[in-house]
Enzyme design. Sequence first.
Site, mmCIF file in Angstrom:
data_model
loop_
_atom_site.group_PDB
_atom_site.id
_atom_site.type_symbol
_atom_site.label_atom_id
_atom_site.label_comp_id
_atom_site.label_asym_id
_atom_site.label_seq_id
_atom_site.Cartn_x
_atom_site.Cartn_y
_atom_site.Cartn_z
ATOM 1 N N LYS A 1 0.848 -1.206 0.000
ATOM 2 C CA LYS A 1 0.000 0.000 0.000
ATOM 3 C C LYS A 1 0.881 1.253 0.000
ATOM 4 C CE LYS A 1 -3.683 2.099 2.866
ATOM 5 N NZ LYS A 1 -4.498 1.898 4.104
ATOM 6 N N SER B 1 -9.136 2.946 3.351
ATOM 7 C CA SER B 1 -8.173 3.531 2.455
ATOM 8 C C SER B 1 -7.326 2.496 1.714
ATOM 9 C CB SER B 1 -7.224 4.452 3.234
ATOM 10 O OG SER B 1 -6.518 3.706 4.226
ATOM 11 N N SER C 1 -9.678 0.416 7.667
ATOM 12 C CA SER C 1 -9.125 0.472 6.314
ATOM 13 C C SER C 1 -8.621 -0.854 5.764
ATOM 14 C CB SER C 1 -7.996 1.507 6.250
ATOM 15 O OG SER C 1 -8.523 2.805 6.381
#
Length: 474
Positions: free
Chosen positions: A73, A148, A172
């Site tokens: 990520k 996210s 997230s």
Amino acid sequence: MSQDLWELDAVGQAALVQSGEVSALDLVDAAIARIEKLEPVVHAIASVDFDAARQKARSRPTGPLGGVPFLVKDLLAYPGHKLTMGSRLFREHVAPAGSPYTERFDAAGLVTLGKTTTSEFGLLGSTETLLAGITRNPWDLAKSATGSSGGAAAAVASGMVPMAHASDGGGSIRIPASACGLFGFKPGRRRCVSTGYVDAFELLIEHCVSRSVRDSALLLSLTEDSSAKPAVGYVDRPLDRSLRIGVYTTTLLGRAPDPDVMRSLSQTMRLCADLGHEVVEAPPPPVEGAPLSDAFFTLAGSGIHDLARTMEGMLGRPLGEDDLEPFTLALIHHVRSLPEGARARAEAAFAHASARMLAYMASYDVLLCPTLPVAPYDLGTLAPGLDRELLLRRTEVLAGYTPIYSIAGVPAMSVPLGSSESGLPLGSHFAAKLGQEATLLGLAYQLEEAAPWRHRWPAVTRAAREGSASPGPC
């Protein structure tokens, strides 16, 4: 092989390398081919370095996950790769070094192909940025992959890689896993080795989204910090005892889930009872949602404010709309308008809520609720150009279950057990007391065995298997 490589989970792919049936380079080339086919449709990737990945694969990486293609990520520094954090402010920034946490990826033998998209600084629950554009949900390209960790979830759900790094400071990992039909496990506070970054209330924890429970369990065993508490180790089998599972349905703001979600939760309750667990109705958590939401964004905004002030000092100018998204700028301006002591009061609100939640959880082995109160929502619902107050109110509705478990610091997971009438994934959310990661993973193995989900793929992935990646509805 009866399955294509991309249909295997990470443990299955690593086993083929270890047996000599395929090489690490075979796995990496297959993943790159999948990314090149699916990325124009899904847009889960922030940046790649395929040459470096192939070079590492040729070195025959060893370790329990040796040769498995992987994505990180774009909120976490990985050496030699871009670290934009979803922001135009850092569009050219390349991380010079990683951390003890990413060193564990390398020691496991994972081959990092690139970075996945995220909302700017991970603030919003939809992966739509002015830097990278829109990440689509592979199950319906008009829906958000949420956030996210939306890029990580979209990449794994579409079959680009079997497992991808993700992080969770309020939902997230769990919310994107729910929206994209994946297993999403959030370890408890301080369970994993350091990334070098510590937020004010230690909300943020690193881990992954995966298609199988065993992938998640193995990665946790390889990244956990056993110096401060007893190790979880590699949990590799279903639980062998019954649990007392408390179930509640309303969010911290008192909202009931949509009918599709309620139906899915009822199915999960019956499944747990069929597995021999004692399933009992629980009252809602004794925590007020609205003040906690204000505290959450006060602390999140304070962290971004501090970062912005540092960058303004380095650049010698104020940051503006060419640097940061409207929501981020509005959040910074809001924090600057708060009276003295606002941050301390927000931290006190967190401490109070955490204590009440931990006391509430003491009556149950595990708590069950929906992961999201609605089915995956439309793109644009949480677009960063919308008004700050509107985004906060929508976030309170959509993230009504998950943040309290981050504030309490306990382990939690979203398990892909349900679907809406239109076929969109719906996750069931389970949480356990501090230190009980093994209990949750053992329960997850039980659920996976009784109601398997790994054979389910979105239409865009099936189309890619047949030689085309139809964009479907956009």
